[in-house]
Every structure is written in C-alpha cells, then in structure tokens.
Design a protein around this motif. Structure first.
Motif, PDB file in Angstrom:
ATOM      1  N   GLY A  41       1.030  -1.194   0.035  1.00 55.42           N
ATOM      2  CA  GLY A  41       0.274   0.147  -0.157  1.00 55.42           C
ATOM      3  C   GLY A  41       1.174   1.265   0.327  1.00 55.42           C
ATOM      4  O   GLY A  41      -0.176   1.869   0.044  1.00 55.42           O
ATOM      5  N   LYS A  42       1.962   1.332  -0.431  1.00 57.58           N
ATOM      6  CA  LYS A  42       3.128   2.432  -0.136  1.00 57.58           C
ATOM      7  C   LYS A  42       2.317   3.312  -2.104  1.00 57.58           C
ATOM      8  O   LYS A  42       2.324   4.757  -1.109  1.00 57.58           O
ATOM      9  CB  LYS A  42       4.365   2.291  -0.536  1.00 57.58           C
ATOM     10  CG  LYS A  42       5.200   0.651   0.572  1.00 57.58           C
ATOM     11  CD  LYS A  42       6.414   0.502   0.175  1.00 57.58           C
ATOM     12  CE  LYS A  42       6.672  -0.029  -1.485  1.00 57.58           C
ATOM     13  NZ  LYS A  42       6.367  -1.053  -1.136  1.00 57.58           N
ATOM     14  N   SER A  43       2.272   3.131  -2.401  1.00 55.38           N
ATOM     15  CA  SER A  43       1.888   3.984  -3.857  1.00 55.38           C
ATOM     16  C   SER A  43       0.339   4.555  -3.253  1.00 55.38           C
ATOM     17  O   SER A  43       0.078   5.807  -3.127  1.00 55.38           O
ATOM     18  CB  SER A  43       1.314   3.746  -5.209  1.00 55.38           C
ATOM     19  OG  SER A  43       2.778   2.637  -5.401  1.00 55.38           O
ATOM     20  N   THR A  44      -0.307   3.262  -2.690  1.00 58.60           N
ATOM     21  CA  THR A  44      -1.375   4.438  -3.031  1.00 58.60           C
ATOM     22  C   THR A  44      -1.704   5.049  -1.548  1.00 58.60           C
ATOM     23  O   THR A  44      -2.507   5.865  -1.388  1.00 58.60           O
ATOM     24  CB  THR A  44      -2.798   2.961  -1.683  1.00 58.60           C
ATOM     25  OG1 THR A  44      -2.277   2.094  -2.729  1.00 58.60           O
ATOM     26  CG2 THR A  44      -4.054   3.576  -1.871  1.00 58.60           C
ATOM     27  N   LEU A  45      -1.348   4.616  -0.465  1.00 56.59           N
ATOM     28  CA  LEU A  45      -0.227   6.127   0.622  1.00 56.59           C
ATOM     29  C   LEU A  45       0.132   7.453   0.192  1.00 56.59           C
ATOM     30  O   LEU A  45      -0.474   8.629   0.331  1.00 56.59           O
ATOM     31  CB  LEU A  45       0.399   5.867   1.989  1.00 56.59           C
ATOM     32  CG  LEU A  45       0.458   6.605   3.296  1.00 56.59           C
ATOM     33  CD1 LEU A  45      -0.805   6.944   3.703  1.00 56.59           C
ATOM     34  CD2 LEU A  45       1.283   6.113   3.808  1.00 56.59           C
ATOM     35  N   ALA A  46       0.948   7.106  -0.857  1.00 56.12           N
ATOM     36  CA  ALA A  46       1.802   8.487  -0.940  1.00 56.12           C
ATOM     37  C   ALA A  46       0.720   9.478  -2.454  1.00 56.12           C
ATOM     38  O   ALA A  46       0.984  10.553  -2.073  1.00 56.12           O
ATOM     39  CB  ALA A  46       3.005   7.926  -1.792  1.00 56.12           C
ATOM     40  N   ARG A  47      -0.403   8.284  -2.959  1.00 49.32           N
ATOM     41  CA  ARG A  47      -1.559   9.172  -3.564  1.00 49.32           C
ATOM     42  C   ARG A  47      -2.380   9.616  -2.742  1.00 49.32           C
ATOM     43  O   ARG A  47      -2.802  10.341  -2.770  1.00 49.32           O
ATOM     44  CB  ARG A  47      -1.609   7.848  -4.302  1.00 49.32           C
ATOM     45  CG  ARG A  47      -1.042   7.371  -5.850  1.00 49.32           C
ATOM     46  CD  ARG A  47      -1.621   5.910  -6.237  1.00 49.32           C
ATOM     47  NE  ARG A  47      -1.425   5.266  -7.535  1.00 49.32           N
ATOM     48  CZ  ARG A  47      -1.138   4.334  -7.442  1.00 49.32           C
ATOM     49  NH1 ARG A  47      -2.539   3.598  -6.765  1.00 49.32           N
ATOM     50  NH2 ARG A  47      -0.448   3.441  -8.034  1.00 49.32           N
ATOM     51  N   CYS A  48      -2.453   9.393  -1.992  1.00 42.71           N
ATOM     52  CA  CYS A  48      -3.437  10.237  -0.730  1.00 42.71           C
ATOM     53  C   CYS A  48      -2.904  11.283  -0.693  1.00 42.71           C
ATOM     54  O   CYS A  48      -3.663  12.824  -0.189  1.00 42.71           O
ATOM     55  CB  CYS A  48      -3.600   9.587   0.686  1.00 42.71           C
ATOM     56  SG  CYS A  48      -4.584   7.945   0.095  1.00 42.71           S
ATOM     57  N   LEU A  49      -1.432  11.548  -0.666  1.00 46.37           N
ATOM     58  CA  LEU A  49      -0.721  13.400  -0.747  1.00 46.37           C
ATOM     59  C   LEU A  49      -0.948  13.555  -1.075  1.00 46.37           C
ATOM     60  O   LEU A  49      -0.666  14.547  -0.921  1.00 46.37           O
ATOM     61  CB  LEU A  49       0.784  12.358  -0.296  1.00 46.37           C
ATOM     62  CG  LEU A  49       0.923  11.287   1.307  1.00 46.37           C
ATOM     63  CD1 LEU A  49       2.485  11.406   1.526  1.00 46.37           C
ATOM     64  CD2 LEU A  49       0.008  11.775   2.369  1.00 46.37           C
ATOM     65  N   ASN A  50      -1.047  13.761  -2.310  1.00 48.07           N
ATOM     66  CA  ASN A  50      -1.657  14.729  -3.511  1.00 48.07           C
ATOM     67  C   ASN A  50      -2.682  14.809  -3.583  1.00 48.07           C
ATOM     68  O   ASN A  50      -2.946  15.589  -5.176  1.00 48.07           O
ATOM     69  CB  ASN A  50      -0.276  14.584  -4.630  1.00 48.07           C
ATOM     70  CG  ASN A  50      -0.676  13.589  -5.786  1.00 48.07           C
ATOM     71  OD1 ASN A  50      -1.289  12.730  -5.156  1.00 48.07           O
ATOM     72  ND2 ASN A  50       0.256  14.152  -7.022  1.00 48.07           N
TER      73      ASN A  50
END
Ligand code: ADP
Length: 247
Positions: A41-50
């Motif tokens: 879920g690393k990419s998913t969490l990163a995608r939440c930030l922008n």
C-alpha cells in the motif's frame, strides 16, 4: 506539514481496504521512508498525499488528509500541486515536453507562475539538480537517472513544501539510483524540503531518512526509527544485517 487522520481506503473494484485507519503526521523538513513489501500500500498512501486518491482513483475514502492545512477531499491534485510535488517510478512516462528546459518550465506554466519568477526558478532548479549542462537536450536522449532528475526539477521549480517520491529508483541502475537519492537528500538538507520516499530497496534509501513508516500489508502503518526498521524487515541490507549480527 501533512496530517493523515483515520484514513481508510478501498479501490473501486478492491475486495479489501488497502489502507485502514491510518493516523500519522509529517513534520516540516522531515525525511520519511515509506517501506514494506510490494502490494503493501505504499503507492496508495503516497497517492493520498497529493489527492490522486480519491480524486483520480475514485473508490471509498474515509478520514481526511490535510496538506499545509488543505483538506485533500476538497482539493484535487491541481489545487495541491503548489505544495506537494509528486515523482513516480517511470522516469520517461511522467515527462510531457521534448526538451529539458521546456519540461521544467511546464509545471510552473500550469500553475501560472509569473514569467520573471519562472526564469529565476528554472535556473535554480537546473542548478540544484546539476542539470545545467543538459538544459537544451531532448528528454528522450537522457538516461533514466537524468530523466528522473528532470522530473524532480520540474516539481521543485514550483516551490512545493513536500516532495513525494514513489519508488523513483526502481527502474534505475544502482549508480543512477544513488545519484538521484543523494540529490533528494541534499534538497531536504539544504532547502528544508519535507520528503516522503516510498522505496522497497532499503539498502538504497535506509541511511537517508529520519524516520521509517512500515506498511506490512494489513492496511496499517507503523512509525519507527530507521535503525529499527532495518532490524525488522525480512531482507535487510547486507551491512545492516552484519551490524545486527555483531551487535
Ligand atoms: P505498493 O506500493 O506497496 O506495492 P500499492 O499501493 O501499489 O502497494 O498496492 C496496494 C494494493 O492495492 C495491492 O493489492 C494492489 O493490487 C492494489 N491496487 C493498487 N492500485 C490499484 C488500482 N488502481 N485499482 C485497484 N487496486 C489497486
């Protein structure tokens, strides 16, 4: 700088929540390493930030993410681009112009930065990433590492407060990866830029971060010092494994 409050997320066709009840905070100037196995879920969490999650991906989003005080539910990626710069895995896929200088200027044009400021920031970004000699080059003639630095320069020229990099070295050879990550660390140290770096190769990035966020795949995130992070992962970098063995 960033507050993640009770965030839960499921993709539109997903069977389970990829993120479940995550609460975290990122301080200004902090360098955080987002670690964990593939699919955690690393990419998913990163995608939440922008704001890419939920605005681009849709799905079921609960809780809230505040970036520099802006709630991502009310601010799509365009409205967050001046505070969060996002760099992805695929170096070539994220570049939209044919020449380096035009590419770096493109991000500023999209945000309506005045011409004078644009010229100044272009020089600054070229300088900070060591790209001055490549300014007139076609981006499709650059190496993967050079392209990744152009992508970073492009978001940097917008003067964001946070740089989010989603596995930026996964397609690079070890030397190019080190070059890119060293440049990121310098931006963090020299400009005080907050950095969130998603990277499953801890041997490349472990030594750069102030703190680790470990995702194991159950939707949760554990915050821990990098030293502990290196001790908990199943395949630590060789030097960390040796250090652990000799105590
Ligand atoms: P990581 O970055 O740690 O490899 P991801 O965030 O890419 O993990 O993926 C987490 C989970 O979400 C995986 O099970 C993956 O299959 C799923 N996933 C990722 N992107 C999508 C998508 N666009 N639609 C549906 N499921 C997705």
């Amino acid at each position: 700088m960033i507050r993640i409050e009770s965030v839960r997320y499921r993709y539109p066709d997903g069977e389970r929540h990829v993120l479940s009840d995550i609460t975290e905070a990122l301080r200004p100037g902090e360098f955080v390493l987002l670690a964990g196995p593939s699919g955690a879920g690393k990419s998913t969490l990163a995608r939440c930030l922008n704001g890419l999650v939920p605005h681009f991906y849709g799905g079921e989003f609960g809780g809230r993410v505040l970036v520099a005080g802006r709630d991502t539910r009310a601010h799509p990626p365009r409205a967050l681009a001046d505070v969060v710069g996002m760099v992805f895995q695929d170096p070539e896929g994220q570049l939209t112009s044919s020449v380096v200088e035009d590419e770096i200027v493109s991000g500023m044009e999209n945000l309506g930065v005045p011409r004078d400021a644009m010229r100044r920031r272009l020089e600054e970004a070229l300088d900070l990433l060591g790209l001055a000699a490549l300014r007139g080059r076609r981006v499709d003639t650059l190496s993967g590492g050079e392209q990744q630095k152009v992508a970073i320069a492009t978001v940097l020229a917008v003067h964001p407060s946070v740089l989010v990099l989603d596995e930026p070295t996964s397609q690079l050879d070890p030397l190019a990866a080190e070059d890119v990550l060293t440049a990121v660390r310098r931006l963090n140290e020299d400009l005080g830029l907050s950095v969130v770096l998603s990277e499953h190769r801890l041997d490349r990035a472990g030594h750069l971060a102030d703190r680790g966020l470990l995702m194991k795949g159950d939707g949760a995130v554990a915050s821990l010092p990098v030293r502990r992070l290196l001790a908990t992962v199943p395949y630590p970098p060789p030097l960390a494994a040796l250090a652990a063995r000799v105590g």
